[in-house]
Write a protein that holds these residues in place. Structure first.
Motif, PDB file in Angstrom:
ATOM      1  N   UNK A  23       2.427   3.409  11.510  1.00 22.99           N
ATOM      2  CA  UNK A  23       1.340   4.383  11.615  1.00 22.99           C
ATOM      3  C   UNK A  23       1.753   5.699  12.265  1.00 22.99           C
ATOM      4  N   UNK A  24       2.893   5.707  12.923  1.00 28.48           N
ATOM      5  CA  UNK A  24       3.366   6.931  13.570  1.00 28.48           C
ATOM      6  C   UNK A  24       3.798   7.963  12.505  1.00 28.48           C
ATOM      7  N   UNK A  25       3.581   9.249  12.760  1.00 34.34           N
ATOM      8  CA  UNK A  25       3.047   9.877  13.969  1.00 34.34           C
ATOM      9  C   UNK A  25       1.556  10.182  13.907  1.00 34.34           C
ATOM     10  N   UNK A  26       0.910   9.902  12.786  1.00 33.89           N
ATOM     11  CA  UNK A  26      -0.510  10.261  12.656  1.00 33.89           C
ATOM     12  C   UNK A  26      -1.374   9.483  13.633  1.00 33.89           C
ATOM     13  N   UNK A 221      -2.285  -5.245   5.496  1.00 36.55           N
ATOM     14  CA  UNK A 221      -3.101  -5.077   6.701  1.00 36.55           C
ATOM     15  C   UNK A 221      -3.001  -3.633   7.192  1.00 36.55           C
ATOM     16  N   UNK A 222      -1.795  -3.092   7.222  1.00 35.15           N
ATOM     17  CA  UNK A 222      -1.611  -1.712   7.666  1.00 35.15           C
ATOM     18  C   UNK A 222      -2.306  -0.753   6.705  1.00 35.15           C
ATOM     19  N   UNK A 223      -2.268  -1.040   5.415  1.00 36.60           N
ATOM     20  CA  UNK A 223      -2.990  -0.213   4.441  1.00 36.60           C
ATOM     21  C   UNK A 223      -4.492  -0.240   4.710  1.00 36.60           C
ATOM     22  N   UNK A 224      -5.011  -1.417   5.051  1.00 32.00           N
ATOM     23  CA  UNK A 224      -6.437  -1.545   5.353  1.00 32.00           C
ATOM     24  C   UNK A 224      -6.814  -0.691   6.552  1.00 32.00           C
ATOM     25  N   UNK A 229      -9.179   4.400   8.730  1.00 33.72           N
ATOM     26  CA  UNK A 229      -9.069   5.491   9.700  1.00 33.72           C
ATOM     27  C   UNK A 229      -8.876   6.845   9.030  1.00 33.72           C
ATOM     28  N   UNK A 230      -8.661   6.858   7.720  1.00 34.90           N
ATOM     29  CA  UNK A 230      -8.395   8.090   6.998  1.00 34.90           C
ATOM     30  C   UNK A 230      -9.347   9.233   7.301  1.00 34.90           C
TER      31      UNK A 230
END
Length: 236
Positions: A23-26, A221-224, A229-230
């Protein structure tokens, strides 16, 4: 934004290294380290979910690094309970709570079972750990490691098995539930019951697998999480 991650029973902050890297850096991932393990192994363990949630809430309030950032919570198993309880505490003070709570691998707070694994002898506790998976089995064969790790797991089990939430406890934050379709600790109906604990929108994502389905489906899971959070992420 900041994603605060809460580990499972017996787990540690390092469990969320893959999510942090992805998820980094966003998104800044801040993983909670419970007392009694790894770099906090000399601190007394906490065997009450309410007390642990109070302590985590106080640490988040005192942490100036994330001041002003929107935050979300992600918790797996026992961590899902703690994410919910900390969100309750933030919102009750009238402060800006998490924009979303991700509750993974855990039945809704108002659903109880009479679990007593924390009272079982070591052999049965180890059998339960093997059954659930998600733990490197090598330490189960090492007596020295078992002497260190088993008390931590037993304490966490004691905390979460004694946890009782009011059935009408509700947070404003939207909730995304992630569950395994073969999880022995959470039925689909128990996962769906999280809907009653949020005034916001609710989403349920089901994955194949048992209690630690998120290891097999790490990318999904990370895509979810990323998709949910988009709307809160600024383009960089």
């Amino acid at each position: 934004m900041r994603l605060v991650c809460f580990p499972h029973a017996g787990g540690s902050a390092s469990y969320y290294f893959p999510m942090s890297a992805a998820l980094s850096p966003a998104v800044e991932v801040a993983a909670v380290q419970y007392p009694g393990r790894q770099d906090r192994r000399r601190e007394p363990r906490i065997e009450d979910i309410g007390e642990l949630a109070d302590r985590i809430d106080a640490e988040l309030r005192a942490d100036g690094d994330g001041a002003g950032l929107p935050m979300a919570f992600f918790g797996h198993s026992m961590g899902a309970v703690l994410a919910f309880e900390v969100a309750l505490r933030v919102e009750r003070r009238g402060e800006r709570g998490p924009v979303r709570v991700f509750a993974s691998g855990r039945r809704a707070p108002g659903r109880f079972r009479s679990d007593t694994v924390h009272q079982e002898p070591d052999a049965l506790l180890i059998e339960e750990i093997r059954r659930l998976g998600g733990t490197d089995s090598r330490w189960l064969e090492d007596d020295e490691l078992k002497a260190v790790v088993l008390p931590v797991i037993r304490s966490d089990y004691r905390a979460v098995e004694r946890y009782r939430s009011r059935p009408d406890a509700v947070i404003d934050a939207p909730v995304t539930v992630l569950t395994g379709d073969a999880d022995p600790h959470t039925t689909l109906e128990e996962a769906e019951a999280w809907r009653a604990h949020t005034r916001g929108d609710f989403a349920l994502s089901t994955f194949s697998g048992g209690h630690f389905f998120l290891e097999r489906h790490q990318a999904a899971v990370i895509d979810t999480v990323t998709e949910a959070l988009g709307p809160y992420l600024e383009p960089r």
